[in-house]
Design a protein around this motif. Sequence first.
Motif, PDB file in Angstrom:
ATOM      1  N   SER A 273      -7.748  39.897  27.578  1.00  0.00           N
ATOM      2  CA  SER A 273      -8.085  38.737  28.403  1.00  0.00           C
ATOM      3  C   SER A 273      -7.142  37.593  28.127  1.00  0.00           C
ATOM      4  CB  SER A 273      -9.531  38.299  28.129  1.00  0.00           C
ATOM      5  OG  SER A 273     -10.420  39.316  28.490  1.00  0.00           O
ATOM      6  N   LEU A 274      -6.849  37.386  26.839  1.00  0.00           N
ATOM      7  CA  LEU A 274      -5.970  36.269  26.479  1.00  0.00           C
ATOM      8  C   LEU A 274      -4.568  36.510  26.987  1.00  0.00           C
ATOM      9  CD1 LEU A 274      -5.539  33.641  25.029  1.00  0.00           C
ATOM     10  CD2 LEU A 274      -5.205  34.905  22.889  1.00  0.00           C
TER      11      LEU A 274
ATOM     12  N   GLU B  18     -11.007  14.953  27.808  1.00  0.00           N
ATOM     13  CA  GLU B  18     -10.581  14.341  26.557  1.00  0.00           C
ATOM     14  C   GLU B  18      -9.558  15.192  25.815  1.00  0.00           C
ATOM     15  OE1 GLU B  18     -14.246  16.792  25.714  1.00  0.00           O
ATOM     16  OE2 GLU B  18     -13.478  15.470  27.267  1.00  0.00           O
ATOM     17  N   ILE B  19      -9.365  16.474  26.223  1.00  0.00           N
ATOM     18  CA  ILE B  19      -8.393  17.357  25.576  1.00  0.00           C
ATOM     19  C   ILE B  19      -7.168  17.447  26.478  1.00  0.00           C
ATOM     20  CG2 ILE B  19      -7.957  19.688  24.761  1.00  0.00           C
ATOM     21  CD1 ILE B  19     -10.916  19.958  24.188  1.00  0.00           C
ATOM     22  N   GLU B  20      -6.048  17.051  25.951  1.00  0.00           N
ATOM     23  CA  GLU B  20      -4.823  17.024  26.747  1.00  0.00           C
ATOM     24  C   GLU B  20      -4.042  18.314  26.561  1.00  0.00           C
ATOM     25  OE1 GLU B  20      -2.680  13.558  25.749  1.00  0.00           O
ATOM     26  OE2 GLU B  20      -4.169  12.175  26.595  1.00  0.00           O
ATOM     27  N   GLY B  21      -3.156  18.600  27.501  1.00  0.00           N
ATOM     28  CA  GLY B  21      -2.352  19.805  27.451  1.00  0.00           C
ATOM     29  C   GLY B  21      -3.016  20.957  28.172  1.00  0.00           C
TER      30      GLY B  21
ATOM     31  N   SER C 141      -6.941  26.660  23.252  1.00  0.00           N
ATOM     32  CA  SER C 141      -5.515  26.381  23.439  1.00  0.00           C
ATOM     33  C   SER C 141      -4.851  27.643  23.969  1.00  0.00           C
ATOM     34  CB  SER C 141      -4.871  25.968  22.115  1.00  0.00           C
ATOM     35  OG  SER C 141      -4.853  27.077  21.222  1.00  0.00           O
ATOM     36  N   LEU C 142      -3.603  27.548  24.406  1.00  0.00           N
ATOM     37  CA  LEU C 142      -2.896  28.726  24.929  1.00  0.00           C
ATOM     38  C   LEU C 142      -2.670  29.765  23.850  1.00  0.00           C
ATOM     39  CD1 LEU C 142      -0.301  27.120  27.374  1.00  0.00           C
ATOM     40  CD2 LEU C 142      -2.593  28.004  27.845  1.00  0.00           C
TER      41      LEU C 142
END
Length: 206
Positions: A9-10, A32-35, A67-68
Amino acid sequence: MKVASPSKSLAAALLISALLPSASTQAQPGGEIEGKVLYRYTDENGVRVLDDKVPPRYVAKGYEILSLSGRVLKVVPPQLSGEELAEQKRLEEQREVDRQLLKRYNSVADIESARARKLAIVEQDMAIMRSNIASLGRQIEQEEAAAARIQRQGREVAPGLLERIADLREEVAVLKERLSRREAEAVEINREFDKAAARYAEIARQ
């Protein structure tokens, strides 16, 4: 419950993210979470899904923001129902009551001592009122006996005497009402201290 393979999935999500430059640059319901981030949620079939957004119908069930690289940045819990919110509030209120109880008393013996002190004040007040009621009752009997003697003599009872009897009766009525309230207060004091002692003992056993 069927769970999609995290690695597959990732990898798929990373590929989608690379191919779709329009993918979210902030946390999708909360910013509130950037990127660039990914979202992991569970669909109606119980399968955990990794995607660049959370469909609205799944938001209430909770989700994770990753995160990625796959690191969990934030966990958004499921929304509570009305009953769950009410239970949460009840537990918070009980914790505050318990905190105040433990702050005020060091033991069940302390609670019983406080009960005795508080009841002593109320009982002393009630004893005074009962004594006053009895004293007024004797005065009423004397005044009524005097009025009866006057009537037996065929004379008219003076208005002043009748007024004194009426005033004494009114005073007794007021005292009896106050005494009734104090008796109810004593019952409530015992109820509150019974509850406090039982709860303290329960906390001590935990």
